[in-house]
Design a protein around this motif. Structure first.
Motif, PDB file in Angstrom:
ATOM      1  N   GLY A 151       8.823 -53.720 -48.074  1.00 62.67           N
ATOM      2  CA  GLY A 151       9.650 -53.377 -49.225  1.00 62.67           C
ATOM      3  C   GLY A 151       9.132 -54.016 -50.507  1.00 62.67           C
ATOM      4  O   GLY A 151       9.078 -53.380 -51.560  1.00 62.67           O
ATOM      5  N   PHE A 152       8.755 -55.282 -50.405  1.00 62.99           N
ATOM      6  CA  PHE A 152       8.163 -55.953 -51.571  1.00 62.99           C
ATOM      7  C   PHE A 152       6.820 -55.320 -51.922  1.00 62.99           C
ATOM      8  O   PHE A 152       6.476 -55.171 -53.106  1.00 62.99           O
ATOM      9  N   LEU A 153       6.056 -54.942 -50.895  1.00 56.05           N
ATOM     10  CA  LEU A 153       4.738 -54.355 -51.119  1.00 56.05           C
ATOM     11  C   LEU A 153       4.825 -53.046 -51.887  1.00 56.05           C
ATOM     12  O   LEU A 153       4.016 -52.783 -52.780  1.00 56.05           O
ATOM     13  N   ILE A 154       5.811 -52.243 -51.540  1.00 54.27           N
ATOM     14  CA  ILE A 154       5.972 -50.974 -52.248  1.00 54.27           C
ATOM     15  C   ILE A 154       6.703 -51.157 -53.568  1.00 54.27           C
ATOM     16  O   ILE A 154       6.471 -50.436 -54.538  1.00 54.27           O
ATOM     17  N   GLY A 155       7.580 -52.163 -53.627  1.00 53.49           N
ATOM     18  CA  GLY A 155       8.383 -52.361 -54.832  1.00 53.49           C
ATOM     19  C   GLY A 155       7.594 -52.881 -56.017  1.00 53.49           C
ATOM     20  O   GLY A 155       7.797 -52.433 -57.158  1.00 53.49           O
ATOM     21  N   ILE A 156       6.681 -53.807 -55.773  1.00 51.67           N
ATOM     22  CA  ILE A 156       5.937 -54.444 -56.878  1.00 51.67           C
ATOM     23  C   ILE A 156       5.076 -53.435 -57.647  1.00 51.67           C
ATOM     24  O   ILE A 156       5.177 -53.333 -58.875  1.00 51.67           O
ATOM     25  N   PRO A 157       4.206 -52.653 -56.978  1.00 47.87           N
ATOM     26  CA  PRO A 157       3.425 -51.672 -57.759  1.00 47.87           C
ATOM     27  C   PRO A 157       4.276 -50.539 -58.331  1.00 47.87           C
ATOM     28  O   PRO A 157       3.899 -49.922 -59.329  1.00 47.87           O
ATOM     29  N   SER A 158       5.419 -50.290 -57.710  1.00 47.66           N
ATOM     30  CA  SER A 158       6.285 -49.217 -58.202  1.00 47.66           C
ATOM     31  C   SER A 158       6.917 -49.563 -59.543  1.00 47.66           C
ATOM     32  O   SER A 158       7.424 -48.670 -60.237  1.00 47.66           O
ATOM     33  N   MET A 159       6.895 -50.835 -59.916  1.00 52.42           N
ATOM     34  CA  MET A 159       7.517 -51.250 -61.169  1.00 52.42           C
ATOM     35  C   MET A 159       6.767 -50.724 -62.400  1.00 52.42           C
ATOM     36  O   MET A 159       7.291 -50.751 -63.506  1.00 52.42           O
ATOM     37  N   ARG A 160       5.557 -50.246 -62.177  1.00 54.10           N
ATOM     38  CA  ARG A 160       4.784 -49.709 -63.301  1.00 54.10           C
ATOM     39  C   ARG A 160       5.120 -48.240 -63.559  1.00 54.10           C
ATOM     40  O   ARG A 160       4.551 -47.632 -64.457  1.00 54.10           O
ATOM     41  N   THR A 161       6.005 -47.685 -62.753  1.00 49.52           N
ATOM     42  CA  THR A 161       6.379 -46.278 -62.906  1.00 49.52           C
ATOM     43  C   THR A 161       7.892 -46.150 -63.012  1.00 49.52           C
ATOM     44  O   THR A 161       8.639 -47.070 -62.679  1.00 49.52           O
TER      45      THR A 161
END
Length: 391
Positions: free
Chosen positions: A166-176
């Protein structure tokens, strides 16, 4: 004339009668739709349900009265709900098919509640819940099959692994944001499903077989459950286990909604820029929503893996994530009870509409569209937040 009108606050006796009556009525409807064998019987029950929601839509004061009744006697309402959950397998008897549907519906209710933290509370579209579900199932299954760990040890291990995802997908998703964020989660979900399908140590497309049944105090969940002389099928073990998980998910959802975390998520849903201007760490709360979603989804995945004793990548496709999102939208975003109703409805309906064979999906789609036309904001729309409850 439709619209809200004032109503008299119910007395304690009247409130208790309404709270118990509504729950028994809902239980009776669930029993009837589970036992219905003909497709037209299901359609008739759905028409009755649709008429009820149409009446509620035209007379909102009914909802206010029922809500006030439940609020006045919370202990009576909770006691009735627990009694219904505990006694329902005895009413169903030896019908293993009905118990199976109930188990799957409860697991999907947990998945829908998990996604509701993002989609309902914070307005974050996430199409990777099915991937978190699969990670929880595979991690627990691999630990049990390859290392001999018990179900109770694999449960937290799978939750931790999925939370890290969840953290792995959440962190890069913050740029979108918005549509692009949804595309990122779709990509993550597809990648996970393809990895499970291609790695040899996950069993590849053949999946994992021979996942052992859990045991508790010497009782194997693969054995029938005997309670006070009543012999229930082995599925009853997983029914009560999944029911316990639903209760934990409900308690978690209620506590988070009433906390500052839930308030921050609602602020993100209302206006992200305004939330940032008020000092809310937008990135952190978004990532936290991804982590909580994955954490609960892993629990559901673990129970599912040990229940069916066989899993494959086909159990955790993109379509699973779409189904979970549909449950949240149809049930009512940011409404705990609505999300659970949506999960049960959309789990049971496809099975009960099999009588229509090739037209099953057509009827299913018509039912969903019909309910959304009657209740555009979901069967049980989100209620106005009481800010005095936030902590």
């Amino acid at each position: 004339m439709s619209g809200r009108t004032s109503f008299q606050m119910p007395g304690l006796g009247q409130a208790a009668f309404v709270a118990i009556g509504i729950q028994l009525l809902g239980t009776a409807f669930l029993y009837l739709i589970l036992k219905a064998e003909g497709g037209w019987q299901v359609i008739g029950l759905l028409a009755l349900l649709g008429a009820g929601f149409y009446l509620i839509e035209k007379r909102p004061q009914i909802t206010d009265f029922v809500t006030a009744s439940f609020s006045r006697v919370p202990v009576v309402a909770l006691t009735t709900a627990v009694a219904v959950v505990l006694l329902f397998p005895f009413v169903v008897g030896n019908n293993t098919y009905v118990l199976h549907l109930l188990i799957v519906a409860q697991l999907y209710a947990v998945l829908a509640l998990a996604l509701n933290f993002q989609l309902g509370s914070a307005n974050i579209p996430n199409f990777a819940t099915g991937a978190s579900y699969g990670i929880g199932a595979y991690v627990s299954a691999l630990l049990a099959v390859n290392f001999g760990l018990s179900f109770w040890l694999t449960l937290p291990a799978a939750a931790i692994a999925a939370t890290l995802f969840g953290f792995l997908i959440g962190i890069p998703s913050m740029r979108t944001r918005d549509t692009y964020l949804a595309l990122v989660t779709i990509a993550f979900g597809v990648v996970v499903q393809q990895l499970l399908n291609n790695f040899t140590w996950t069993g590849g497309p053949n999946g994992l077989v021979g996942i052992p049944a859990p045991s508790l105090f010497g009782h194997s969940f693969a054995s029938p459950l005997v309670v006070f002389g009543w012999k229930l099928p082995s599925q009853a073990n997983f029914y009560y286990l999944s029911a316990l998980l639903v209760m934990v998910a409900i308690l978690t959802a209620h506590r988070l909604h009433s906390s500052r975390i839930g308030l921050a998520w609602n602020a993100l849903r209302a206006d992200e820029i305004a939330a940032r201007a008020q000092g809310i760490n937008v990135a952190w709360f978004k990532v936290l929503a991804f982590a909580v979603d994955a954490f609960l989804a892993a629990f559901a995945g673990t129970i599912y893996a040990f229940y069916v004793s066989y899993i494959s990548p086909d159990n955790f496709t993109f379509l699973v994530s779409v189904t979970i999102m549909t449950m949240v939208i149809v049930g009512g975003m940011d409404n705990i009870f609505g999300v659970i109703v949506g999960a049960f409805l959309l789990t049971i309906l496809p099975e009960k509409l099999r009588a229509f064979s090739d037209y099953r999906l057509l009827f299913f789609g018509i039912v969903i569209i019909g309910f959304l036309m009657i209740r555009p904001q979901g069967l049980f729309p989100q209620r106005i937040r009481s800010y005095g409850e936030s902590r």
